[in-house]
Design an enzyme around this catalytic site. Structure first.
Site, PDB file in Angstrom:
ATOM      1  N   GLY A  65       0.793  -1.219   0.000  1.00 25.31           N
ATOM      2  CA  GLY A  65       0.000   0.000   0.000  1.00 25.31           C
ATOM      3  C   GLY A  65       0.823   1.265   0.000  1.00 25.31           C
ATOM      4  O   GLY A  65       0.416   2.277  -0.564  1.00 25.31           O
ATOM      5  N   LEU A  66       2.012   1.229   0.612  1.00 25.28           N
ATOM      6  CA  LEU A  66       2.827   2.432   0.649  1.00 25.28           C
ATOM      7  C   LEU A  66       3.490   2.675  -0.705  1.00 25.28           C
ATOM      8  O   LEU A  66       3.501   3.790  -1.202  1.00 25.28           O
ATOM      9  CB  LEU A  66       3.879   2.322   1.757  1.00 25.28           C
ATOM     10  CG  LEU A  66       4.605   3.637   2.060  1.00 25.28           C
ATOM     11  CD1 LEU A  66       4.828   3.814   3.545  1.00 25.28           C
ATOM     12  CD2 LEU A  66       5.947   3.713   1.332  1.00 25.28           C
ATOM     13  N   ASP A  67       4.018   1.630  -1.317  1.00 24.79           N
ATOM     14  CA  ASP A  67       4.616   1.735  -2.658  1.00 24.79           C
ATOM     15  C   ASP A  67       3.801   0.852  -3.594  1.00 24.79           C
ATOM     16  O   ASP A  67       4.091  -0.322  -3.782  1.00 24.79           O
ATOM     17  CB  ASP A  67       6.082   1.310  -2.625  1.00 24.79           C
ATOM     18  CG  ASP A  67       6.788   1.548  -3.958  1.00 24.79           C
ATOM     19  OD1 ASP A  67       6.156   2.088  -4.874  1.00 24.79           O
ATOM     20  OD2 ASP A  67       7.974   1.178  -4.067  1.00 24.79           O
ATOM     21  N   ASN A 113      -8.163   5.334   4.593  1.00 28.76           N
ATOM     22  CA  ASN A 113      -7.929   5.490   3.161  1.00 28.76           C
ATOM     23  C   ASN A 113      -8.993   4.739   2.377  1.00 28.76           C
ATOM     24  O   ASN A 113      -9.508   3.713   2.818  1.00 28.76           O
ATOM     25  CB  ASN A 113      -6.524   5.025   2.781  1.00 28.76           C
ATOM     26  CG  ASN A 113      -6.478   3.570   2.364  1.00 28.76           C
ATOM     27  OD1 ASN A 113      -6.767   3.230   1.212  1.00 28.76           O
ATOM     28  ND2 ASN A 113      -6.146   2.692   3.309  1.00 28.76           N
ATOM     29  N   MET A 115      -8.267   4.427  -1.211  1.00 29.36           N
ATOM     30  CA  MET A 115      -7.508   4.643  -2.440  1.00 29.36           C
ATOM     31  C   MET A 115      -8.110   3.878  -3.613  1.00 29.36           C
ATOM     32  O   MET A 115      -8.216   4.390  -4.719  1.00 29.36           O
ATOM     33  CB  MET A 115      -6.044   4.252  -2.238  1.00 29.36           C
ATOM     34  CG  MET A 115      -5.357   4.960  -1.081  1.00 29.36           C
ATOM     35  SD  MET A 115      -5.290   6.762  -1.234  1.00 29.36           S
ATOM     36  CE  MET A 115      -4.041   6.938  -2.505  1.00 29.36           C
ATOM     37  N   PHE A 117      -7.025   0.717  -4.980  1.00 30.15           N
ATOM     38  CA  PHE A 117      -6.063   0.044  -5.872  1.00 30.15           C
ATOM     39  C   PHE A 117      -5.657   0.949  -7.046  1.00 30.15           C
ATOM     40  O   PHE A 117      -5.629   0.525  -8.206  1.00 30.15           O
ATOM     41  CB  PHE A 117      -6.635  -1.271  -6.417  1.00 30.15           C
ATOM     42  CG  PHE A 117      -6.816  -2.367  -5.422  1.00 30.15           C
ATOM     43  CD1 PHE A 117      -6.351  -2.267  -4.125  1.00 30.15           C
ATOM     44  CD2 PHE A 117      -7.469  -3.540  -5.789  1.00 30.15           C
ATOM     45  CE1 PHE A 117      -6.523  -3.307  -3.205  1.00 30.15           C
ATOM     46  CE2 PHE A 117      -7.656  -4.579  -4.899  1.00 30.15           C
ATOM     47  CZ  PHE A 117      -7.190  -4.473  -3.603  1.00 30.15           C
ATOM     48  N   ASN A 144       1.946  -7.849  -4.274  1.00 31.82           N
ATOM     49  CA  ASN A 144       0.579  -7.979  -3.781  1.00 31.82           C
ATOM     50  C   ASN A 144      -0.370  -7.743  -4.956  1.00 31.82           C
ATOM     51  O   ASN A 144      -0.330  -6.689  -5.592  1.00 31.82           O
ATOM     52  CB  ASN A 144       0.363  -6.950  -2.667  1.00 31.82           C
ATOM     53  CG  ASN A 144      -0.996  -7.030  -2.012  1.00 31.82           C
ATOM     54  OD1 ASN A 144      -2.010  -6.877  -2.666  1.00 31.82           O
ATOM     55  ND2 ASN A 144      -1.001  -7.227  -0.710  1.00 31.82           N
ATOM     56  N   ASN A 177      -4.606 -10.254  -2.294  1.00 35.87           N
ATOM     57  CA  ASN A 177      -5.342  -9.295  -1.474  1.00 35.87           C
ATOM     58  C   ASN A 177      -6.835  -9.419  -1.761  1.00 35.87           C
ATOM     59  O   ASN A 177      -7.308  -8.989  -2.810  1.00 35.87           O
ATOM     60  CB  ASN A 177      -4.861  -7.878  -1.763  1.00 35.87           C
ATOM     61  CG  ASN A 177      -5.499  -6.843  -0.840  1.00 35.87           C
ATOM     62  OD1 ASN A 177      -6.375  -7.154  -0.046  1.00 35.87           O
ATOM     63  ND2 ASN A 177      -5.052  -5.605  -0.969  1.00 35.87           N
ATOM     64  N   SER A 180      -9.200  -5.767   1.037  1.00 34.34           N
ATOM     65  CA  SER A 180      -9.346  -4.317   1.031  1.00 34.34           C
ATOM     66  C   SER A 180     -10.829  -3.967   1.033  1.00 34.34           C
ATOM     67  O   SER A 180     -11.605  -4.547   0.272  1.00 34.34           O
ATOM     68  CB  SER A 180      -8.686  -3.713  -0.212  1.00 34.34           C
ATOM     69  OG  SER A 180      -9.046  -2.347  -0.349  1.00 34.34           O
ATOM     70  N   ASN A 182     -11.947  -1.205  -0.079  1.00 32.41           N
ATOM     71  CA  ASN A 182     -12.074  -0.068  -0.992  1.00 32.41           C
ATOM     72  C   ASN A 182     -12.324  -0.442  -2.445  1.00 32.41           C
ATOM     73  O   ASN A 182     -12.322   0.433  -3.315  1.00 32.41           O
ATOM     74  CB  ASN A 182     -10.822   0.806  -0.882  1.00 32.41           C
ATOM     75  CG  ASN A 182     -10.618   1.308   0.534  1.00 32.41           C
ATOM     76  OD1 ASN A 182     -11.572   1.668   1.209  1.00 32.41           O
ATOM     77  ND2 ASN A 182      -9.377   1.291   0.991  1.00 32.41           N
ATOM     78  N   THR A 183     -12.504  -1.716  -2.726  1.00 35.83           N
ATOM     79  CA  THR A 183     -12.955  -2.184  -4.040  1.00 35.83           C
ATOM     80  C   THR A 183     -14.285  -2.888  -3.837  1.00 35.83           C
ATOM     81  O   THR A 183     -14.377  -3.826  -3.029  1.00 35.83           O
ATOM     82  CB  THR A 183     -11.931  -3.139  -4.680  1.00 35.83           C
ATOM     83  OG1 THR A 183     -10.719  -2.418  -4.936  1.00 35.83           O
ATOM     84  CG2 THR A 183     -12.457  -3.711  -5.990  1.00 35.83           C
ATOM     85  N   LYS A 222      -3.924 -12.339   2.268  1.00 37.85           N
ATOM     86  CA  LYS A 222      -4.113 -11.270   3.248  1.00 37.85           C
ATOM     87  C   LYS A 222      -5.598 -11.145   3.570  1.00 37.85           C
ATOM     88  O   LYS A 222      -6.429 -10.994   2.677  1.00 37.85           O
ATOM     89  CB  LYS A 222      -3.579  -9.941   2.716  1.00 37.85           C
ATOM     90  CG  LYS A 222      -3.573  -8.825   3.751  1.00 37.85           C
ATOM     91  CD  LYS A 222      -2.769  -7.640   3.267  1.00 37.85           C
ATOM     92  CE  LYS A 222      -2.625  -6.586   4.353  1.00 37.85           C
ATOM     93  NZ  LYS A 222      -1.742  -5.476   3.935  1.00 37.85           N
ATOM     94  N   ASN A 251      -5.537  -6.742   7.158  1.00 36.23           N
ATOM     95  CA  ASN A 251      -5.730  -5.507   6.411  1.00 36.23           C
ATOM     96  C   ASN A 251      -6.362  -4.448   7.317  1.00 36.23           C
ATOM     97  O   ASN A 251      -6.428  -4.616   8.528  1.00 36.23           O
ATOM     98  CB  ASN A 251      -6.621  -5.795   5.187  1.00 36.23           C
ATOM     99  CG  ASN A 251      -6.251  -4.935   3.991  1.00 36.23           C
ATOM    100  OD1 ASN A 251      -6.018  -3.737   4.125  1.00 36.23           O
ATOM    101  ND2 ASN A 251      -6.211  -5.537   2.817  1.00 36.23           N
ATOM    102  N   TYR A 323       3.288   0.039   8.198  1.00 39.47           N
ATOM    103  CA  TYR A 323       2.962   1.064   7.205  1.00 39.47           C
ATOM    104  C   TYR A 323       2.555   2.353   7.922  1.00 39.47           C
ATOM    105  O   TYR A 323       3.321   3.314   7.986  1.00 39.47           O
ATOM    106  CB  TYR A 323       1.866   0.565   6.265  1.00 39.47           C
ATOM    107  CG  TYR A 323       1.361   1.571   5.236  1.00 39.47           C
ATOM    108  CD1 TYR A 323       1.790   2.900   5.206  1.00 39.47           C
ATOM    109  CD2 TYR A 323       0.428   1.197   4.275  1.00 39.47           C
ATOM    110  CE1 TYR A 323       1.322   3.807   4.280  1.00 39.47           C
ATOM    111  CE2 TYR A 323      -0.048   2.112   3.329  1.00 39.47           C
ATOM    112  CZ  TYR A 323       0.400   3.412   3.350  1.00 39.47           C
ATOM    113  OH  TYR A 323      -0.078   4.313   2.430  1.00 39.47           O
TER     114      TYR A 323
END
Length: 344
Positions: A65-67, A113, A115, A117, A144, A177, A180, A182-183, A222, A251, A323
């Site tokens: 998630g960070l990069d 967050n 975000m 993906f 990931n 993953n 999350s 967020n999807t 995850k 997560n 993270y």
């Protein structure tokens, strides 16, 4: 050890969180490229670990998630991590959710967050990994993988197989993953029928890829912290049935009980940082009791100190990832966690 982060943090926290995130990583890249980063960082003492056939210099990893796109691999590796996890990447590029989509809850040492993906697509990420001196020198880089937002949930397995095909040759390990928030509908993949179909598809794909490349890459899953005990037991049993190598717990959470009333606490998205520590540790302990020593666990969620990292290990994890703690504590957190886990 980059004590300057304490001076920089007020400036960064005055900016929009996503802008601050991007600015920090861009600056980190430049500092590393100019050869200055090594003079600012005291790296953790060596503490080698064997995990799923991988040789790690220490047990502290960077969580996904960070990069997201592999743009900062060498700079992040220079901070002293034992391994990096890049992504989540999807088969096709996608912009993610509309902005603003990242929110600080500083009073709780937390982030929310949504975000979604956002990434340049798996092929672009693979090319960046190949170009990384850290990867070229044998550094551990996990990839990931996730599904595109436009892919119907009943076709999600196809996207994960595409992702596995794309990253298999270069990934030290692959993380699936499905957790999350967020999807849309993604967490439905944690249900028995869909998870069985997904793991079966990935198992077949890995067999083909293992033959093609003459190496069997570790495959991790995850999961979310918002599962009840029966769901956790079901997932644990399926992981063992399909030969998944490890599980990452956990997560972000959709529960807001720990941050109720704080500014931005009602924003939609995944909550990370200190408030997710207890839910994550609860899942970790249930997993450990169910899996025993059949399957190792990577603990992630709410690590803001060395003691937090130690609590994950004592709860049953073999490695940890961080993270959000980096946002609040800076790079010194890596060495602090490594020191707390030295020799354990």
């Amino acid at each position: 050890m980059l004590d300057s982060y304490r001076l920089l943090r007020p400036f960064l926290f005055a900016l929009d969180p996503e802008l601050a995130h991007n600015l920090t990583l861009a600056s980190l890249n430049k500092t590393q490229q100019w050869g200055l980063l090594q003079h600012c960082i005291t790296k953790p003492a060596p503490d080698p670990r064997e995990f799923c056939g991988l040789r790690l210099p220490n047990p502290i990893g960077l969580a996904a998630g960070l990069d997201k796109d592999g743009r900062h691999i060498d700079a992040l590796a220079s901070l002293g991590f034992g391994f990096l996890e890049i992504g989540t990447v999807t088969p096709l590029p996608q912009p993610g959710n509309p902005k603003p989509r990242m929110f600080r809850l500083s009073e709780a040492n937390a982030l929310i967050n949504r975000m979604g993906f956002n990434n340049d697509g798996v092929e672009a990420c693979v090319q960046r990994v190949r170009q990384s001196p850290y990867w070229q020198s044998g550094g551990i880089v996990g990839l990931n993988i996730g599904k595109n937002a436009i892919t119907p949930i009943d076709q999600a397995a196809d996207d994960y197989v595409l992702g596995m095909n794309a990253v298999y040759e270069i990934a030290s390990y692959i993380t699936v993953n499905i957790s999350s928030p967020n999807t849309k509908n993604l967490r439905e993949l944690q249900g028995e029928a869909m998870l069985r179909n997904l793991l079966g598809s990935l198992d077949l794909a890995r067999e083909r890829l293992s033959d093609r490349f003459s190496v069997r890459k570790p495959l991790f899953l995850k999961i979310a912290p918002d599962l009840d005990e029966a769901d956790i037991h079901l997932i644990a049993d399926l992981l063992m049935e399909f030969g998944i190598d490890a599980v990452i717990a956990t997560n972000t959470t959709i529960d807001r009980s720990a941050v109720q009333g704080l500014p931005a606490s009602e924003e939609v998205g995944g909550l990370s940082g200190a408030p997710v520590k207890n839910p994550s540790n609860h899942v970790l302990k249930i997993l450990k009791a169910r899996l025993q020593d059949e399957l190792p666990i990577i603990g992630v969620g709410g690590i803001l100190s060395g003691d937090d990292a130690l609590e994950k290990i004592q709860g049953g994890a073999s490695l940890v990832q961080i993270y959000t703690g980096l946002i609040y504590r800076g790079p010194r957190l890596i060495a602090e966690c490594a020191k707390a886990l030295k020799g354990i």
